[in-house]
Every structure is written in C-alpha cells, then in structure tokens.
Motif scaffolding. Structure first.
Motif: not given
Length: 316
Positions: A186-189, A197-198, A249-251
């Motif tokens: 989540y946090h990276n997204y 995205w690829e 922060e960490c997802g």
C-alpha cells in the motif's frame, strides 16, 4: 556625462538582447524528457523552441497529464495534444482527468492504435464500456496493450473486468511481464508514478477483492505472518483498502485495536507511530507524505503541527 553614458550602454544592451541568438542546441535534446506542463511552457519561450516543440514528434510519443493540467484537460485539448504524435503515440497517462469522455478517448485511440500503456485512474467521465471499446481497438495491434491502470472508474463490475482481461491476453509479451510480478504494498503504491506501474510485473492494476468481491486495487502485506499465509495460498489480509486499513508508512495491515491517531487523517500502525517525530503540543506524529503540516517551533527543538499552530494564533 556619466548619466548619458549609462543610458547609452543600457540602450545598447537592450538592442543586443532584442537580437539574441537562438537557444543552445542542448535545449532541443531535453525536450523529449520534459513533463507536459514544462513542454507546453517551453513552446512559449521563443520561435525556435516553439517550432521544435510543434514539429518534432519525439516529445509527444509519451503523453502524461498530471495536476494542474488534469483539471483543465477536455476532449478537444486532448485530441489536439495527441495529434502531435502523428499516430505514433505509445503512452497515454491521464491522471484524474474528470472532463475526458468515452468519445474523446476513443478518438485518440482510433488515431493512435500503437498505444502500449493506457493509464486513466480517476477519470470519472469514462465508463467501463467505453474503456472496453478502447481496449478492443488496441488489441487489434500486433503487440497489444501491456499496461492498463483504471482504478477509480465508477460502476466497474466483475463482467467488465473479465472482458478487459480477455483483450489483455492478446499481448504476446504478457507471460514475460507477469514473470516479474511483485507484491503490491500500500505505501509503495501511494508513491508510485503511474507510468512505472509495469515495474511491478502487473498488466492491470485492479482485480476482485477476495472479501468484498468489488473491482478494486488489492494490496499485499509485508508482515511475516501474512507473507506465510500468502505463500500457502491463503488469503489472509490480502484485500482492498476498504476492507482492511493499512499503515501509510509501512503498508502493514492494522487491526482496529492497533489504529493510532496522527496529525493527518492517514492510518498509522503502533510501530510507525512510535518511530515518527511528534508535535510539541499534541504529541501526535505526522506521516512522511504530509510533512508539509510540520511547522518549525520557535525557541525550542522540534515542530508543531498546523492545527496546534492555528490554535496558538487564536489565543494570541
């Protein structure tokens, strides 16, 4: 005498600046790497740059529309911009362009059938049927579409997703892309640029949430126990953001009892809450994404949040 000499020099300097030479050749080399907003601004600098922007196809092969342009982009403006690619458009990224309609997107697709990346998140003027028609047209191309981002489109159902996945299967490079598939955190997204995205090895950004069965972005969890569940083909906490909260922060997935309050409205887990610096007044942390809410505290070490700063102004 000195005043007259200064005026003469100023006049000469003005004449020299009026007849300044063309821009340095290096400027023309970077045009293809400029964001759309800067590229359009560059065309207003001088005639040489305007001609370079208007006549060179290379800067227009990858069109990425982000704020603030996304708020103003209409079907007519999009068509005018896309026409500069002369039918060779490869990447079309429209971030939250609410004024774009199905007809506007279809006209661009019809004139640019070689598009390989189509990212249209938050384009609320588009419909699932309109996106399906566009994808059907692109699937006729030999290589097909290799990246599709449609999160935020209204009324997207399971049958729409299945049709989109059917047309995506026409891409001959699909197995190579999926071999690079990585967990989606989540946090990276939240910080991921749409046109990258690829890199996650995913052709489409949405899928059916295992819990609510809605077509949404489904996130993985970096917790070790959740990883083991995923490796054993167990669902665990692999769900959309509406079914389970996640730490900004960490997802990590966050249970209701572990939710911690922050200055911003984002969710934080207990571990990240402890590690983040706190406001001197309310002792609440602020996530990295909203660091602009931190105001330096005069006369002491640390910072105060904007809410506490406003309250202190009211008492003065």
């Amino acid at each position: 005498m000195e005043i007259a000499k200064s005026m003469e020099l100023a006049t000469l300097s003005h004449k020299q600046s009026s007849f300044a030479g063309p821009p340095h050749e290096a400027l023309f080399l970077v045009l293809a790497y400029l964001p759309l907003f800067e590229l359009l601004s560059m065309s207003e600098v001088c005639r040489s740059l305007r001609d370079a922007v208007e006549k060179d196809v290379l800067p227009w092969l990858n069109i990425i529309v982000e704020r603030p342009l996304s708020l103003r982009l209409s079907d007519e403006i999009l068509m005018k911009i896309a026409s500069k690619a002369n039918g060779r458009l490869r990447t079309l990224v429209l971030m939250y362009c609410a004024k774009i309609t199905d007809d506007g997107l279809q006209r661009v697709i019809d004139q640019n059938p070689l598009i390989s990346k189509l990212h249209i998140p938050g384009c609320t003027g588009l419909t699932p049927d309109g996106v399906i028609r566009a994808l059907q047209k692109l699937s006729d191309c030999q290589d097909g579409l290799k990246s599709l981002w449609i999160n935020g489109l209204a009324n997207m159902k399971k049958e729409h997703l299945e049709r989109l996945q059917f047309y995506l299967q026409t891409n001959q490079k699909l197995p190579q892309i999926q071999q690079k598939r990585q967990p989606l955190l989540y946090h990276n997204y939240r910080r991921l640029r749409a046109y990258r995205w690829e890199e996650l090895g995913r052709v489409i950004d949405v899928e059916l949430c295992p819990k609510c069965n809605e077509v949404r972005v489904v996130f993985d969890c970096p917790r070790e126990e959740c990883k083991r569940k995923r490796e054993n083909s167990m669902t665990g906490c692999r769900m959309c953001m509406f079914c389970i909260p996640r730490c900004e922060e960490c997802g990590k997935c966050v249970e209701n009892g572990d939710l911690e309050e922050a200055v911003c409205a984002d969710t934080l887990c207990l571990d990240c809450w402890i590690q983040l610096p706190k406001c001197n007044f309310c002792n609440k942390p602020c996530c990295t994404q909203h660091a602009n809410m931190q105001i330096a505290s005069t006369g002491s070490i640390g910072w105060i949040c904007s809410a506490c700063h406003d309250k202190s102004d009211d008492f003065e």
